[in-house]
Scaffold this motif. Structure first.
Motif: not given
Length: 208
Positions: A163-191
């Motif tokens: 279902x597209x709703x599940x697929x896009x929610x999974x995609x959003x979770x993936x985006x968050x994971x990559x953003x967490x990597x950037x934060x852990x590397x010091x390349x992004x703030x929480x804001x």
């Protein structure tokens, strides 16, 4: 009476099995908590199996019976962190106005929770990227986002995998994971992460 005696004899093994099961559950939980404590101070490298067994107070052989490999143990720690997040969401559901905002609230609460222990956060994110051990992290995060977006405790349960709703929610979770990597590397703030997640969620969760 004979019937009472027979029932008592039958109940004996059941009680013993229940005690064993509780004991095994407590031992497993103690192992996972010991591993998480070590990872929170030294990352995934600190989660040496012998060190974990010593900290948990179990024999090394016992540890390997519960967790055949270090990555199995890391995956269990990931599961423990997700349990904490799910419990937090159940106690305090997102209050934001629309589905994208509620989903972002969940992700930012996960971010703040993990970043309280950055070494542990790094270990968990690395395990998701590098482990050959199957984990249900993606599905559980997807379910959390769907429940938040629908403002329903059981939202997403009956949504098919394709279902597209599940697929896009999974995609959003993936985006968050990559953003967490950037934060852990010091390349992004929480804001900065929140601003990007808000844009992504608004684009993806239109029909949630």
């Amino acid at each position: 009476m004979p019937g009472d005696e027979a029932r008592g004899q039958a109940a004996g093994p059941a009680r013993q099995a229940g005690v064993r099961s509780r004991s095994q559950h407590q031992r497993r939980k103690r192992i996972v908590q010991a591993a998480a404590a070590l990872a929170s101070r030294g990352g995934i490298e600190a989660m040496q199996m012998r060190t974990v067994s010593e900290r948990a107070g179990v024999a090394l052989g016992t540890l390997y019976r519960y967790f055949p490999s270090k990555m199995d143990l890391v995956v269990a720690v990931v599961g423990e962190e997700l349990d904490l997040l799910e419990g937090s969401i159940e106690r305090r559901p997102p209050r934001a106005g629309d589905p994208p905002q509620r989903a972002v609230e969940v992700l930012m609460r996960a971010t703040r929770g993990l970043m309280r222990e950055p070494e542990l956060a790094e270990a968990l994110i690395r395990s998701l990227l590098l482990s050959d051990v199957k984990t249900d992290f993606g599905e559980r995060m997807t379910g959390l986002l769907l429940r938040a977006a629908s403002a329903s405790p059981d939202g997403g349960v009956d949504i098919p995998a394709d279902d597209p709703r599940r697929l896009v929610a999974r995609a959003l979770a993936g985006i968050w994971t990559m953003e967490m990597i950037e934060m852990l590397r010091g390349n992004a703030t929480a804001e900065e992460i929140q601003a990007r997640l808000e844009i992504s969620a608004a684009r993806l969760l239109i029909d949630a």
